[in-house]
Write a protein that holds these residues in place. Sequence first.
Motif, mmCIF file in Angstrom:
data_model
loop_
_atom_site.group_PDB
_atom_site.id
_atom_site.type_symbol
_atom_site.label_atom_id
_atom_site.label_comp_id
_atom_site.label_asym_id
_atom_site.label_seq_id
_atom_site.Cartn_x
_atom_site.Cartn_y
_atom_site.Cartn_z
ATOM 1 N N ASN A 20 0.816 -1.224 0.000
ATOM 2 C CA ASN A 20 0.000 0.000 0.000
ATOM 3 C C ASN A 20 0.842 1.264 0.000
ATOM 4 O O ASN A 20 0.510 2.241 -0.676
ATOM 5 C CB ASN A 20 -0.929 0.006 1.213
ATOM 6 N N GLU A 21 1.926 1.255 0.780
ATOM 7 C CA GLU A 21 2.738 2.461 0.898
ATOM 8 C C GLU A 21 4.214 2.074 0.938
ATOM 9 O O GLU A 21 4.584 0.996 1.418
ATOM 10 C CB GLU A 21 2.400 3.227 2.186
ATOM 11 N N THR A 22 5.067 2.995 0.441
ATOM 12 C CA THR A 22 6.511 2.812 0.543
ATOM 13 C C THR A 22 7.147 4.080 1.099
ATOM 14 O O THR A 22 6.693 5.197 0.824
ATOM 15 C CB THR A 22 7.135 2.474 -0.823
ATOM 16 N N HIS A 23 8.201 3.879 1.878
ATOM 17 C CA HIS A 23 8.914 4.978 2.517
ATOM 18 C C HIS A 23 10.391 4.598 2.565
ATOM 19 O O HIS A 23 10.772 3.487 2.191
ATOM 20 C CB HIS A 23 8.415 5.203 3.954
ATOM 21 N N PHE A 24 11.204 5.515 3.073
ATOM 22 C CA PHE A 24 12.607 5.195 3.319
ATOM 23 C C PHE A 24 12.770 4.735 4.761
ATOM 24 O O PHE A 24 12.005 5.110 5.654
ATOM 25 C CB PHE A 24 13.491 6.415 3.041
ATOM 26 N N VAL A 25 13.805 3.929 4.996
ATOM 27 C CA VAL A 25 14.039 3.380 6.324
ATOM 28 C C VAL A 25 14.241 4.490 7.355
ATOM 29 O O VAL A 25 13.791 4.377 8.504
ATOM 30 C CB VAL A 25 15.256 2.428 6.301
ATOM 31 N N ASP A 26 14.884 5.589 6.955
ATOM 32 C CA ASP A 26 15.123 6.666 7.918
ATOM 33 C C ASP A 26 13.845 7.409 8.300
ATOM 34 O O ASP A 26 13.864 8.282 9.172
ATOM 35 C CB ASP A 26 16.197 7.634 7.410
ATOM 36 N N GLU A 27 12.728 7.041 7.668
ATOM 37 C CA GLU A 27 11.435 7.625 8.024
ATOM 38 C C GLU A 27 10.596 6.680 8.892
ATOM 39 O O GLU A 27 9.454 6.996 9.233
ATOM 40 C CB GLU A 27 10.637 7.953 6.755
ATOM 41 N N LEU A 28 11.157 5.534 9.242
ATOM 42 C CA LEU A 28 10.388 4.495 9.919
ATOM 43 C C LEU A 28 9.757 4.997 11.213
ATOM 44 O O LEU A 28 8.561 4.809 11.451
ATOM 45 C CB LEU A 28 11.294 3.289 10.189
ATOM 46 N N SER A 29 10.519 5.606 12.042
ATOM 47 C CA SER A 29 10.007 6.051 13.340
ATOM 48 C C SER A 29 8.865 7.056 13.179
ATOM 49 O O SER A 29 7.825 6.950 13.834
ATOM 50 C CB SER A 29 11.132 6.657 14.177
ATOM 51 N N SER A 30 9.048 8.024 12.307
ATOM 52 C CA SER A 30 8.015 9.052 12.135
ATOM 53 C C SER A 30 6.753 8.476 11.507
ATOM 54 O O SER A 30 5.632 8.853 11.886
ATOM 55 C CB SER A 30 8.551 10.206 11.283
ATOM 56 N N VAL A 31 6.897 7.547 10.558
ATOM 57 C CA VAL A 31 5.722 6.929 9.942
ATOM 58 C C VAL A 31 4.960 6.103 10.978
ATOM 59 O O VAL A 31 3.724 6.143 11.051
ATOM 60 C CB VAL A 31 6.126 6.060 8.734
ATOM 61 N N LEU A 32 5.681 5.372 11.809
ATOM 62 C CA LEU A 32 5.024 4.575 12.847
ATOM 63 C C LEU A 32 4.309 5.466 13.853
ATOM 64 O O LEU A 32 3.189 5.161 14.291
ATOM 65 C CB LEU A 32 6.052 3.699 13.560
ATOM 66 N N LYS A 33 4.909 6.590 14.215
ATOM 67 C CA LYS A 33 4.265 7.507 15.160
ATOM 68 C C LYS A 33 2.960 8.048 14.593
ATOM 69 O O LYS A 33 1.980 8.252 15.325
ATOM 70 C CB LYS A 33 5.214 8.646 15.513
ATOM 71 N N SER A 34 2.934 8.264 13.274
ATOM 72 C CA SER A 34 1.704 8.782 12.653
ATOM 73 C C SER A 34 0.566 7.769 12.712
ATOM 74 O O SER A 34 -0.601 8.131 12.607
ATOM 75 C CB SER A 34 1.979 9.166 11.199
ATOM 76 N N MET A 35 0.887 6.488 12.892
ATOM 77 C CA MET A 35 -0.135 5.453 13.020
ATOM 78 C C MET A 35 -0.699 5.390 14.443
ATOM 79 O O MET A 35 -1.726 4.756 14.668
ATOM 80 C CB MET A 35 0.463 4.082 12.659
ATOM 81 N N ASN A 36 0.009 5.995 15.382
ATOM 82 C CA ASN A 36 -0.400 5.981 16.792
ATOM 83 C C ASN A 36 -0.703 4.563 17.281
ATOM 84 O O ASN A 36 -1.794 4.287 17.798
ATOM 85 C CB ASN A 36 -1.619 6.889 17.001
ATOM 86 N N PRO A 37 0.264 3.654 17.174
ATOM 87 C CA PRO A 37 0.003 2.256 17.545
ATOM 88 C C PRO A 37 -0.064 2.079 19.060
ATOM 89 O O PRO A 37 0.645 2.756 19.815
ATOM 90 C CB PRO A 37 1.191 1.510 16.964
ATOM 91 N N SER A 38 -0.906 1.160 19.494
ATOM 92 C CA SER A 38 -0.929 0.814 20.915
ATOM 93 C C SER A 38 0.280 -0.039 21.274
ATOM 94 O O SER A 38 0.781 0.019 22.394
ATOM 95 C CB SER A 38 -2.217 0.051 21.249
ATOM 96 N N VAL A 39 0.754 -0.837 20.304
ATOM 97 C CA VAL A 39 1.900 -1.711 20.524
ATOM 98 C C VAL A 39 2.487 -2.099 19.178
ATOM 99 O O VAL A 39 1.767 -2.198 18.174
ATOM 100 C CB VAL A 39 1.485 -2.976 21.329
ATOM 101 N N LEU A 40 3.800 -2.286 19.150
ATOM 102 C CA LEU A 40 4.471 -2.821 17.973
ATOM 103 C C LEU A 40 4.739 -4.306 18.203
ATOM 104 O O LEU A 40 5.341 -4.682 19.216
ATOM 105 C CB LEU A 40 5.797 -2.093 17.720
ATOM 106 N N LEU A 41 4.287 -5.130 17.275
ATOM 107 C CA LEU A 41 4.512 -6.568 17.355
ATOM 108 C C LEU A 41 5.771 -6.902 16.571
ATOM 109 O O LEU A 41 5.859 -6.632 15.366
ATOM 110 C CB LEU A 41 3.323 -7.336 16.773
ATOM 111 N N VAL A 42 6.762 -7.476 17.245
ATOM 112 C CA VAL A 42 8.015 -7.836 16.574
ATOM 113 C C VAL A 42 8.281 -9.320 16.767
ATOM 114 O O VAL A 42 7.788 -9.945 17.705
ATOM 115 C CB VAL A 42 9.202 -7.006 17.110
ATOM 116 N N LEU A 43 9.068 -9.886 15.862
ATOM 117 C CA LEU A 43 9.400 -11.307 15.906
ATOM 118 C C LEU A 43 10.527 -11.577 16.896
ATOM 119 O O LEU A 43 11.562 -10.906 16.863
ATOM 120 C CB LEU A 43 9.827 -11.797 14.522
#
Length: 604
Positions: free
Chosen positions: A229-252
């Motif tokens: 659906n969307e593409t970004h640069f890795v250095d934008e990861l934190s800001s893009v995730l903040k814009s989603m306002n997640p309750s939790v990040l699920l990691v492996l």
Amino acid sequence: MWFSVNLGLICFKNCNVLKNSILKSSLIPISCCGIPRTQVLFKSYDNKNLGHSTILWQDGSDMQELPVIVRKIRGAEVFMLYDIDGKSSGGKHPKQDSPPTSSGSAEHMRKPQYSMGEHTFKVSMDLFELNRDRLVKELKKDGKCPENSVIVMKGGSGVSLYDTDIEYLFRQEGYFHWAFGVEEPDFYAAIEVNTGKSHLFAPRLPAEYSVWMGPLLSLEDFKNRYKVNETHFVDELSSVLKSMNPSVLLVLAGENSDSKLKFANIPDFEGMESFNIDNEILFPVMAELRVVKTDMEIDVLRYICRISSEAHRMVMTKVRPDMYEYQAEAIFLQYVYFVGGSRHTAYTCICGSGPNSGVLHYGHAAAPNRKQIKDGDMLLFDMGASYYGYASDITCSFPANGKFTEDQKLIYNAVLASNRAVQKAAKPGVSWVDMHKLANEVLLTKLIEMKLLKGNVTEMMEANMGGIFQPHGLGHLIGIEVHDVGGYLPGTPERPTQPGLSSLRTARILQKGMYMTIEPGCYFIDIKLDSALADPKLKDFFNVEVLERFRGFGGVRIEDDVLITEDGCENFTEVPRTVEEIEKLMADSHNAVPYPTPSGQPKF
């Protein structure tokens, strides 16, 4: 004459003629280079669509005998012709669309599919989109994760060869590949669980990169290529995730029950500490989803198993006494890449001859397939290619000179009976532990019949005599990894502790959609035999005089890749399996010109 240069494709116009299992003296019009001017006098046709057959090639007034490998790709028969004159025969696969362009071109970026050329399998990015959908749906079940959760994944990274600027050929991390199919290193990804919306994060590369590595691809290129659906640069990861306002990040995070290694590709991006992190929910869910294959995954697995089967058949026709083990490996590698588009093998090739055929994981750095093959050697070739991250794993055992001795025939048929008994019994609801026991019971029964063992098979089973001759498990899950994940997960049977069962890579109850190897074997390994002969509980089972005949024999393994179906299993492996089939294939090929021997002279 067999000669493995300049591959061409010849496609039948009237494929319906091939419905007969055997065709003799049938003139079949075909298309060569798009011109329907050529005819073939076809001597024989293998019903499994993978037979090495002989044809008479007619072009104008010239007639010559050429080899042909019958293949079946996506339902249409295709004939791979090795042109002894060094000329490539053209032709277009009737079931394929126009061929994809090279992976670096803009046109390829607009096509959401993977392919290594017109004659290879096309993998739609729908496969990975479906996997992401399955993942989101499973996480939403029974409140497995909080509302507004976001999955964050880290792709594989390029790895340098020690302190040099040379990198190992990159292979994507398995979970990341399962979810996104990304070929390039150093990517991140995110999936919004509430909506299923997918995001890819590409490394921001400097302009100079294009000088050495080719044109830089845009974010839009990656978006179209991988159908996200969307593409970004890795250095934008934190800001893009903040814009989603997640309750939790699920990691492996978790342990691979097969390798016992901890999952090491945990995200570690800048700003990660500002998010709530959960590292327990995701791993078992993704691992379980990888156990049961989708129809699209099955199509890829079927293709690469077919290519590896063809390569094994090619090796059988080429191998001769006085060649070296690594030369057999080279034939396999050349075929799967040249014909099948498989740049990678799924594991290190095992090409054991004579006593080396009894070394379970032969071919490693300290024993790199370098023994010279001797007349009378039993060969055990365990080789499987990988295509777009999906693996195959096939083992063929056969005599180097193409003719089984009586002792070789006895051991081979014992292992074959074991393999076929499991294939007949394997179906949903059956325990894999029971399948392993069945394989051992059949093998021991056959060894009793040939007078190598004596006594009661039930008592032998209780004493773990099977583990003396087959010290490995019956098989394993296979998929993106050759030893795929999910063997032991929460809620599934635990690893058995009994001798002979503790080495099983899974103890699961079989279910539809599982893809497994069935690989019983029988090996004469001195350390195992000497230990058993010194054991008061085991020594009386042996007929020592007969056993001594097999010292130095090596071993036999017969490994097939099978899909568990609704009421049984389907074997994707298509190679000669009976003694008669193997001897016929090798006898038919022994009049051909093989690869040159080390002296530079053909060996007949």
